[in-house]
Design an enzyme around this catalytic site. Sequence first.
Site, PDB file in Angstrom:
ATOM      1  N   GLY A 158       0.825  -1.195   0.000  1.00 53.94           N
ATOM      2  CA  GLY A 158       0.000   0.000   0.000  1.00 53.94           C
ATOM      3  C   GLY A 158       0.859   1.244   0.000  1.00 53.94           C
ATOM      4  O   GLY A 158       1.973   1.243   0.518  1.00 53.94           O
ATOM      5  N   SER A 159       0.332   2.326  -0.589  1.00 55.93           N
ATOM      6  CA  SER A 159       1.044   3.601  -0.544  1.00 55.93           C
ATOM      7  C   SER A 159       0.820   4.269   0.811  1.00 55.93           C
ATOM      8  O   SER A 159       0.073   3.759   1.651  1.00 55.93           O
ATOM      9  CB  SER A 159       0.574   4.500  -1.681  1.00 55.93           C
ATOM     10  N   GLY A 160       1.488   5.398   1.012  1.00 59.71           N
ATOM     11  CA  GLY A 160       1.364   6.113   2.271  1.00 59.71           C
ATOM     12  C   GLY A 160       2.501   5.850   3.236  1.00 59.71           C
ATOM     13  O   GLY A 160       2.535   6.401   4.334  1.00 59.71           O
ATOM     14  N   HIS A 161       3.464   4.997   2.803  1.00 64.26           N
ATOM     15  CA  HIS A 161       4.612   4.675   3.648  1.00 64.26           C
ATOM     16  C   HIS A 161       5.910   5.240   3.065  1.00 64.26           C
ATOM     17  O   HIS A 161       7.000   4.808   3.438  1.00 64.26           O
ATOM     18  CB  HIS A 161       4.764   3.158   3.787  1.00 64.26           C
ATOM     19  N   LYS A 201       5.499  -7.752   2.870  1.00 60.27           N
ATOM     20  CA  LYS A 201       5.202  -7.500   4.283  1.00 60.27           C
ATOM     21  C   LYS A 201       3.979  -8.336   4.673  1.00 60.27           C
ATOM     22  O   LYS A 201       3.044  -8.491   3.889  1.00 60.27           O
ATOM     23  CB  LYS A 201       4.927  -6.011   4.513  1.00 60.27           C
ATOM     24  N   ASP A 233      -1.555  -8.435   0.947  1.00 61.06           N
ATOM     25  CA  ASP A 233      -0.255  -8.458   0.273  1.00 61.06           C
ATOM     26  C   ASP A 233       0.212  -9.891   0.039  1.00 61.06           C
ATOM     27  O   ASP A 233       0.692 -10.237  -1.051  1.00 61.06           O
ATOM     28  CB  ASP A 233       0.796  -7.718   1.106  1.00 61.06           C
ATOM     29  N   HIS A 287      -0.530   1.170   9.656  1.00 64.16           N
ATOM     30  CA  HIS A 287      -1.796   1.623   9.080  1.00 64.16           C
ATOM     31  C   HIS A 287      -2.714   2.154  10.165  1.00 64.16           C
ATOM     32  O   HIS A 287      -3.909   2.280   9.986  1.00 64.16           O
ATOM     33  CB  HIS A 287      -2.503   0.476   8.357  1.00 64.16           C
TER      34      HIS A 287
END
Lengths: 331, 331
Positions: free
Chosen positions: A53-56, A104, A109, A218
């Site tokens: 996921g993006s945002g990391h 991860k 995922d 998250h």
Amino acid sequence: MKKLINNPDNVIADALKGIAASDKDVRVDFENRVIYRATPKDGGKVAIISGGGSGHEPMHGGFVGTGMLDAACAGEVFTSPTPDQMLAATTTVDNGAGVLHIVKNYTGDVMNFEMAAELAADAGIEVATVVVADDVAVQDSLYTAGRRGVGTTVLLEKIVGAAAEEGGDLASIQALAQKVADNGRSMGMALTSCTVPSAGKPTFDLPENEMEIGIGIHGEPGRHREPIGDAHSVAEQLVQPILADLDFTGAPVIAMLNGMGGTPLIELYVMYAEVIALLEDAGVKVERNLVGNYITSLEMAGCSLTLLRADDEMIRLWDAPVQSAGLRWGL
Amino acid sequence: MKKLINNPDNVIADALKGIAASDKDVRVDFENRVIYRATPKDGGKVAIISGGGSGHEPMHGGFVGTGMLDAACAGEVFTSPTPDQMLAATTTVDNGAGVLHIVKNYTGDVMNFEMAAELAADAGIEVATVVVADDVAVQDSLYTAGRRGVGTTVLLEKIVGAAAEEGGDLASIQALAQKVADNGRSMGMALTSCTVPSAGKPTFDLPENEMEIGIGIHGEPGRHREPIGDAHSVAEQLVQPILADLDFTGAPVIAMLNGMGGTPLIELYVMYAEVIALLEDAGVKVERNLVGNYITSLEMAGCSLTLLRADDEMIRLWDAPVQSAGLRWGL
């Protein structure tokens, strides 16, 4: 929602344009949302990909470059990429020596990377997988069965990326990756929540005088909430569960004091001073370190600590040159 | 106040411990709060120092290293260091070829660096000074007479640091520094305030639906407040005043899209995509860029844009190796 964005639904597409415009060493496949090296590795070397996921950010796209990843695929914020994206990344970078998937441990995922590996196998590409599950905070969470995968992923991508650059075969690269995954532990905490753009409101509420210990990247709930303590007591609550989980004495250790995104660097240095003092008291010898924002949760304030029980070979690979937007030295 | 600190009055001292523990390439003079290179430059080369209030990390201490600064002194948060600190930094790094002081245009900084230069002269050290005053937002502010010194400082420290490494004399280094200062322009904006630890409350209030255009790095008021716009409109409000102030066409340009500290990287990339599109429309050719947190305001959310009208020599020096905690490549 105080964010520098256009349409909340287009954040990833817009950000990928910025990455393509700023980093001459990568290319972006906008359709599949894959970031890959502008200049591929020499033929016959194992390729390394990751994604999530993006945002990391900078993880994972910022770690594409010489000495680290060959490609990364970007999901929506806090959402796994699809198998198709992972397959596109895999086929883009394979040059016959096989591809390692760094995953991860989140249910989506893991499932999607498994499916991508099967699709790649059907296409004649050999894929090996390592799953990172290093978060000592909680056994299961909203997103995963078993431990969550967090900060060790960054160290693993660096070390395995260096090994692949040297030309090891897929089996040896996978074995090294597993060894790193087995020997890394992380623990995080948050002072504030963060806001997923498409949601438009904070993922959770954390009262003005409270912090959450053991939080996930998250915003998954951690071990408990308590009144905000000083840096020393926060450091104790990160160090102790990690040291209780694995013996870090008698080996060179790589430490990462990671910011969650909204915590200024000056506070990370205050935290690092506390962490290193506690580790010294415990007889843990930190030989290498990172202090900064490497695996973030949008604008969340807080930090996480990752320790890797390394060996001389991992230290040597850690020191090898790396040139990516998010991590670079020695080139 | 949600901060990872111990005593609010000891933040700088505590952070310096973390810097000393994490960066093997620097040493810290804790008494004078000076960060300097562990391995000094070869004799006979001009030394470069800077310094200012803390809270803008990685600037300046994070830019101490090969190819950039020889030393930096750290004041209290948003407060100029004292002349004694600046003198200590100067005497620590001088090796006979003189010392350049890089000063951001704030009244306290300018006055104290002037005094330090006089004290250094009394001690037989030749000092030259460059003052950066690149903020196009407002002519005067709470902290300064004339324009504030902001983002161009980062680019100047990199370029001049490279020139000093090559062995230029003090007069030529100063001339180069002045040329960079004369050709850099910046403009910033904020979505949120920040909290100075010793104050314990936000420097200013910014309503939930408003942003401030033209803000300074200490939260000084900018040009105006308005409802939060999208990234495209924010980019316009950063780009237009800069291009109105100096012609950036017909020369290679170095651009920095800088985060104020609390804005996640993914938003900076969204902003960079908008900025670069506007610059292309305006016929401005960006040859090099930085996207990230380089001159921050604690945990303030927002960003600033800096453009430097460079020349081939500046580009060459920009590309030269640098190895500091805050900026590194090519070594």
